[in-house]
Scaffold this motif. Structure first.
Motif, PDB file in Angstrom:
ATOM      1  N   TRP A 378     -34.908 -19.676   2.042  1.00 35.24           N
ATOM      2  CA  TRP A 378     -34.417 -19.372   3.391  1.00 35.24           C
ATOM      3  C   TRP A 378     -34.332 -20.646   4.236  1.00 35.24           C
ATOM      4  CZ3 TRP A 378     -36.792 -19.890   8.184  1.00 35.24           C
ATOM      5  CH2 TRP A 378     -36.137 -19.291   9.262  1.00 35.24           C
ATOM      6  N   LEU A 379     -35.351 -21.487   4.152  1.00 36.20           N
ATOM      7  CA  LEU A 379     -35.354 -22.736   4.921  1.00 36.20           C
ATOM      8  C   LEU A 379     -34.183 -23.635   4.532  1.00 36.20           C
ATOM      9  CD1 LEU A 379     -39.177 -23.546   4.840  1.00 36.20           C
ATOM     10  CD2 LEU A 379     -37.830 -23.171   6.919  1.00 36.20           C
ATOM     11  N   ALA A 380     -33.902 -23.717   3.227  1.00 38.29           N
ATOM     12  CA  ALA A 380     -32.794 -24.568   2.785  1.00 38.29           C
ATOM     13  C   ALA A 380     -31.474 -24.039   3.317  1.00 38.29           C
ATOM     14  CB  ALA A 380     -32.769 -24.646   1.268  1.00 38.29           C
ATOM     15  N   ARG A 381     -31.297 -22.717   3.273  1.00 32.92           N
ATOM     16  CA  ARG A 381     -30.056 -22.148   3.817  1.00 32.92           C
ATOM     17  C   ARG A 381     -29.949 -22.434   5.307  1.00 32.92           C
ATOM     18  NH1 ARG A 381     -25.970 -18.645   2.909  1.00 32.92           N
ATOM     19  NH2 ARG A 381     -26.580 -18.209   0.762  1.00 32.92           N
ATOM     20  N   ARG A 382     -31.046 -22.271   6.047  1.00 32.75           N
ATOM     21  CA  ARG A 382     -30.996 -22.536   7.490  1.00 32.75           C
ATOM     22  C   ARG A 382     -30.717 -24.009   7.771  1.00 32.75           C
ATOM     23  NH1 ARG A 382     -29.596 -21.256  10.738  1.00 32.75           N
ATOM     24  NH2 ARG A 382     -31.027 -21.188  12.509  1.00 32.75           N
ATOM     25  N   ALA A 383     -31.235 -24.893   6.925  1.00 37.76           N
ATOM     26  CA  ALA A 383     -30.943 -26.318   7.108  1.00 37.76           C
ATOM     27  C   ALA A 383     -29.448 -26.580   6.925  1.00 37.76           C
ATOM     28  CB  ALA A 383     -31.757 -27.150   6.127  1.00 37.76           C
ATOM     29  N   PHE A 384     -28.858 -25.977   5.879  1.00 36.75           N
ATOM     30  CA  PHE A 384     -27.417 -26.136   5.663  1.00 36.75           C
ATOM     31  C   PHE A 384     -26.629 -25.554   6.834  1.00 36.75           C
ATOM     32  CE2 PHE A 384     -27.859 -28.168   1.823  1.00 36.75           C
ATOM     33  CZ  PHE A 384     -26.668 -28.271   1.106  1.00 36.75           C
ATOM     34  N   GLU A 385     -27.084 -24.422   7.359  1.00 36.21           N
ATOM     35  CA  GLU A 385     -26.391 -23.822   8.498  1.00 36.21           C
ATOM     36  C   GLU A 385     -26.503 -24.714   9.733  1.00 36.21           C
ATOM     37  OE1 GLU A 385     -27.128 -19.180   7.068  1.00 36.21           O
ATOM     38  OE2 GLU A 385     -28.338 -20.058   8.679  1.00 36.21           O
ATOM     39  N   MET A 386     -27.687 -25.255   9.981  1.00 31.79           N
ATOM     40  CA  MET A 386     -27.870 -26.132  11.135  1.00 31.79           C
ATOM     41  C   MET A 386     -26.992 -27.379  11.019  1.00 31.79           C
ATOM     42  SD  MET A 386     -29.016 -27.223  13.974  1.00 31.79           S
ATOM     43  CE  MET A 386     -30.049 -25.838  14.415  1.00 31.79           C
ATOM     44  N   ALA A 387     -26.847 -27.905   9.798  1.00 34.97           N
ATOM     45  CA  ALA A 387     -26.027 -29.102   9.596  1.00 34.97           C
ATOM     46  C   ALA A 387     -24.538 -28.772   9.516  1.00 34.97           C
ATOM     47  CB  ALA A 387     -26.467 -29.821   8.321  1.00 34.97           C
ATOM     48  N   GLY A 388     -24.190 -27.490   9.555  1.00 36.83           N
ATOM     49  CA  GLY A 388     -22.780 -27.117   9.482  1.00 36.83           C
ATOM     50  C   GLY A 388     -22.171 -27.308   8.110  1.00 36.83           C
ATOM     51  N   LEU A 389     -23.011 -27.268   7.073  1.00 41.81           N
ATOM     52  CA  LEU A 389     -22.513 -27.473   5.711  1.00 41.81           C
ATOM     53  C   LEU A 389     -22.270 -26.168   4.971  1.00 41.81           C
ATOM     54  CD1 LEU A 389     -24.923 -30.334   4.513  1.00 41.81           C
ATOM     55  CD2 LEU A 389     -22.685 -30.567   5.607  1.00 41.81           C
ATOM     56  N   ASP A 390     -22.796 -25.061   5.480  1.00 42.64           N
ATOM     57  CA  ASP A 390     -22.817 -23.816   4.700  1.00 42.64           C
ATOM     58  C   ASP A 390     -21.441 -23.238   4.424  1.00 42.64           C
ATOM     59  OD1 ASP A 390     -23.063 -23.449   7.613  1.00 42.64           O
ATOM     60  OD2 ASP A 390     -22.996 -21.302   7.158  1.00 42.64           O
ATOM     61  N   LYS A 391     -20.428 -23.601   5.215  1.00 36.30           N
ATOM     62  CA  LYS A 391     -19.087 -23.046   5.016  1.00 36.30           C
ATOM     63  C   LYS A 391     -18.208 -23.938   4.135  1.00 36.30           C
ATOM     64  CE  LYS A 391     -19.570 -19.513   7.888  1.00 36.30           C
ATOM     65  NZ  LYS A 391     -20.888 -19.786   8.455  1.00 36.30           N
ATOM     66  N   LEU A 392     -18.702 -25.100   3.737  1.00 33.97           N
ATOM     67  CA  LEU A 392     -17.885 -26.007   2.928  1.00 33.97           C
ATOM     68  C   LEU A 392     -17.761 -25.481   1.503  1.00 33.97           C
ATOM     69  CD1 LEU A 392     -19.168 -29.474   4.175  1.00 33.97           C
ATOM     70  CD2 LEU A 392     -17.285 -28.088   5.046  1.00 33.97           C
ATOM     71  N   ASP A 393     -16.629 -25.780   0.878  1.00 34.38           N
ATOM     72  CA  ASP A 393     -16.334 -25.212  -0.438  1.00 34.38           C
ATOM     73  C   ASP A 393     -17.397 -25.548  -1.476  1.00 34.38           C
ATOM     74  OD1 ASP A 393     -14.067 -24.073   0.555  1.00 34.38           O
ATOM     75  OD2 ASP A 393     -12.705 -25.646  -0.155  1.00 34.38           O
ATOM     76  N   TRP A 394     -17.904 -26.787  -1.463  1.00 27.71           N
ATOM     77  CA  TRP A 394     -18.874 -27.195  -2.472  1.00 27.71           C
ATOM     78  C   TRP A 394     -20.263 -26.647  -2.189  1.00 27.71           C
ATOM     79  CZ3 TRP A 394     -23.044 -29.800  -0.619  1.00 27.71           C
ATOM     80  CH2 TRP A 394     -22.897 -30.475   0.589  1.00 27.71           C
ATOM     81  N   ALA A 395     -20.519 -26.255  -0.923  1.00 27.27           N
ATOM     82  CA  ALA A 395     -21.860 -25.803  -0.555  1.00 27.27           C
ATOM     83  C   ALA A 395     -22.071 -24.320  -0.839  1.00 27.27           C
ATOM     84  CB  ALA A 395     -22.123 -26.087   0.919  1.00 27.27           C
ATOM     85  N   ARG A 396     -21.038 -23.509  -0.716  1.00 28.16           N
ATOM     86  CA  ARG A 396     -21.211 -22.059  -0.891  1.00 28.16           C
ATOM     87  C   ARG A 396     -21.759 -21.691  -2.269  1.00 28.16           C
ATOM     88  NH1 ARG A 396     -16.439 -21.737   2.347  1.00 28.16           N
ATOM     89  NH2 ARG A 396     -15.144 -21.622   0.464  1.00 28.16           N
ATOM     90  N   PRO A 397     -21.199 -22.249  -3.360  1.00 32.11           N
ATOM     91  CA  PRO A 397     -21.782 -21.917  -4.679  1.00 32.11           C
ATOM     92  C   PRO A 397     -23.237 -22.356  -4.807  1.00 32.11           C
ATOM     93  CG  PRO A 397     -19.615 -22.937  -4.923  1.00 32.11           C
ATOM     94  CD  PRO A 397     -19.997 -23.085  -3.488  1.00 32.11           C
ATOM     95  N   ALA A 398     -23.585 -23.481  -4.171  1.00 31.12           N
ATOM     96  CA  ALA A 398     -24.970 -23.950  -4.235  1.00 31.12           C
ATOM     97  C   ALA A 398     -25.908 -22.979  -3.523  1.00 31.12           C
ATOM     98  CB  ALA A 398     -25.076 -25.334  -3.618  1.00 31.12           C
ATOM     99  N   LEU A 399     -25.489 -22.477  -2.359  1.00 32.89           N
ATOM    100  CA  LEU A 399     -26.333 -21.542  -1.623  1.00 32.89           C
ATOM    101  C   LEU A 399     -26.433 -20.205  -2.355  1.00 32.89           C
ATOM    102  CD1 LEU A 399     -25.150 -22.359   2.005  1.00 32.89           C
ATOM    103  CD2 LEU A 399     -27.331 -22.962   0.948  1.00 32.89           C
ATOM    104  N   ASP A 400     -25.337 -19.790  -2.993  1.00 31.89           N
ATOM    105  CA  ASP A 400     -25.385 -18.552  -3.789  1.00 31.89           C
ATOM    106  C   ASP A 400     -26.355 -18.712  -4.963  1.00 31.89           C
ATOM    107  OD1 ASP A 400     -23.560 -17.411  -2.106  1.00 31.89           O
ATOM    108  OD2 ASP A 400     -21.817 -17.784  -3.395  1.00 31.89           O
TER     109      ASP A 400
END
Length: 502
Positions: A378-400
């Motif tokens: 959860w913390l890693a996902r929130r970090a990506f969201e805070m950095a605005g990375l969660d919507k990038l194409d390469w980041a979505r598969p990593a978060l999944d």
């Protein structure tokens, strides 16, 4: 139209694999051996790049010793540290300048967002300029270099990487340009033994606060025998500054420490009660935490912990000096550290200095491994969201993959850090190359993009931290770097974490 030199260094940093974290120092009037010695290295231990890499392979990732490679460009010696910071420290710049012609300057950036240009002469740091917020200056003469700053794109001006402006300023001062293939050259390198901190910070020299008789005695004799007295004096500084020195439990603890006695064990419970009573006052809680560490911790660095931010400038300087004296005594008394056996699994960035870190660490340790893993993800996902990375194409598969508990779909860390360079993030966000942005973005869009670039490195480290095979260590490290990603809003993350997971 941007500055030509800054444009050159912007392209260099975009292409360079070392461009995410580095320190490059310029000194004139000395040879390689003198420069290496100034940084704490042994000139006789200089090696080729291949040999140096082989030495570093014997260390755990993230625990490698500091290293230095040296280049000669014109009349200047250039010290390059990849993911290092020694050349940004006054202690090191002063030694290098003294070995040369009296001047040293450095361009520094780390993965947490600290980014500075430093200029030292006359045995003093004359000016330190924040590359990202150039209005932030410090040093003996913060405006000394102002006549040389015209046209330099600090603070992402013209969408230029801020450190490119620092390198352009270095070029204006030195008259030399770093070659594009700098790190591809066969440069001698060396492992460093870190230069100790000055017992008195450069800015504190000559101040009346250090004329206190006790502080003078400790400076004259920073030994292990005097460490208990240092801890006692410093604990009282904290209690007085927080206006808690009249609390009965702290009165009893301070008296015991000053008498050289171990505080009574039953005082621990009273300290916990005081800590609960000041809940809501973060500074008060931190003060109690620091006094408790001074009284009951067996670890010297914990005994001199710094969760509480001392408000009075004299007390603050005295506390800093006493902590440095104690750590210096401990370092001198410690046996030599042996080189560790080769270990290949990745570890992580250092623990956060945020006040919540120590408090939450004890709570984390009580959780079951399944919960520790869940919170880490959860913390890693929130970090990506805070950095605005969660919507990038390469980041979505990593978060999944993270949510499923699967391995991260990255070949290595370097591959990911290339995806968060300023140029890559601009293109991923806007669909345009960096050099075609021009004036197409609004000021808010530019500000959002700058914030994303600043927060992205720690977010990436955060997601890698979740992979540690030890669930407790994974959570501790993930929390630390998530706090750094939330820089400026770390309290929001702690509040959200407590609300979600209790």
């Amino acid at each position: 139209m941007g500055d030509e030199a800054a444009d050159y260094y912007d392209r260099m940093l975009v292409d360079a694999e070392w461009g995410e974290a580095f320190c490059v120092t310029f000194v004139r009037g000395l040879d390689d051996a003198a420069l290496i010695a100034a940084f704490g290295g042994d000139p006789a231990g200089a090696r080729s790049p291949a040999d140096l890499a082989q030495v570093l392979d014997g260390f755990r990732y993230g625990e490698e010793p500091a290293t230095l490679v040296v280049a000669t460009i014109g009349d200047w010696r250039v010290a390059i540290e990849i993911n290092g910071c020694q050349g940004s420290r006054p202690e090191v710049l002063r030694r290098a300048a003294a070995a040369g012609d009296g001047v040293a300057l450095s361009v520094f950036r780390d993965v947490s967002g600290r980014s500075e240009f430093s200029y030292l002469s006359g045995d003093r740091t004359q000016t330190v300029i924040d590359h990202i917020r150039p209005e932030r200056r410090s040093g003996e003469d913060p405006k000394l270099l102002d006549p040389m700053l015209a046209g330099l794109p600090f603070g992402y001006e013209d969408d230029t990487i801020p450190e490119a402006a620092g390198f352009a300023l270095a070029e204006r001062i030195t008259g030399v340009r770093l070659p594009f293939d700098l790190m591809e050259q066969d440069l001698p390198g060396v492992v460093l033994t870190l230069v100790p901190d000055d017992l008195v910070p450069e800015g504190g020299r000559g101040l009346a606060a250090l004329e206190h008789p006790f502080v003078q005695r400790m400076l004259a004799s920073p030994t292990m025998e005097n460490v208990p007295a240092m801890a006692a004096f410093r604990a009282r500084l904290i209690a007085e500054d927080a206006h808690l020195d009249g609390e009965p439990v702290l009165v009893a603890i301070l008296e015991a420490l000053e008498d050289g006695r171990r505080p009574a064990p039953e005082l621990r419970a009273q300290l916990r009660e005081l800590h609960e009573r000041v809940t809501g006052d973060l500074q008060g809680m931190n003060a109690v935490q620091d006094v408790a560490a001074a009284a009951f911790s067996e670890d010297l660095s914990d005994r001199f912990s710094t969760a509480y931010a001392i408000q009075d400038s004299d007390r603050s300087l005295q506390a800093v000096v006493l902590r440095r004296c104690a750590l210096s005594a401990d370092r001198r008394s410690a046996p030599p550290v042996e080189k560790p056996a080769p270990i290949t699994e990745p570890t992580t960035a250092p623990a956060s200095s945020h006040p919540a870190s120590g408090v939450m660490a004890k709570e984390f340790a009580s959780w079951q491994p399944e919960k520790q893993r869940e919170v880490s993800r959860w913390l890693a996902r929130r970090a990506f969201e805070m950095a605005g990375l969660d919507k990038l194409d390469w980041a979505r598969p990593a978060l999944d993959a993270l949510d499923r508990g699967d391995p991260l779909p990255f070949p290595d860390r370097r591959a990911v850090f290339r995806l968060i360079s300023a140029a890559a993030l601009v293109t991923a966000t806007t669909g345009l190359p960096l050099d075609q942005i021009g004036d197409r973005l609004t000021e808010k869009q530019r500000a959002d993009l700058r914030e994303r670039i600043d927060r992205a490195p720690m977010a990436v480290i955060t997601i890698f931290n979740t992979a540690n095979p030890d669930p407790a260590r994974a959570l501790s490290d993930t929390f630390s770097t998530a706090l750094e990603t939330f820089d400026g809003r770390a309290d929001d993350l702690v509040t959200e974490l407590r609300a979600r997971f209790g």
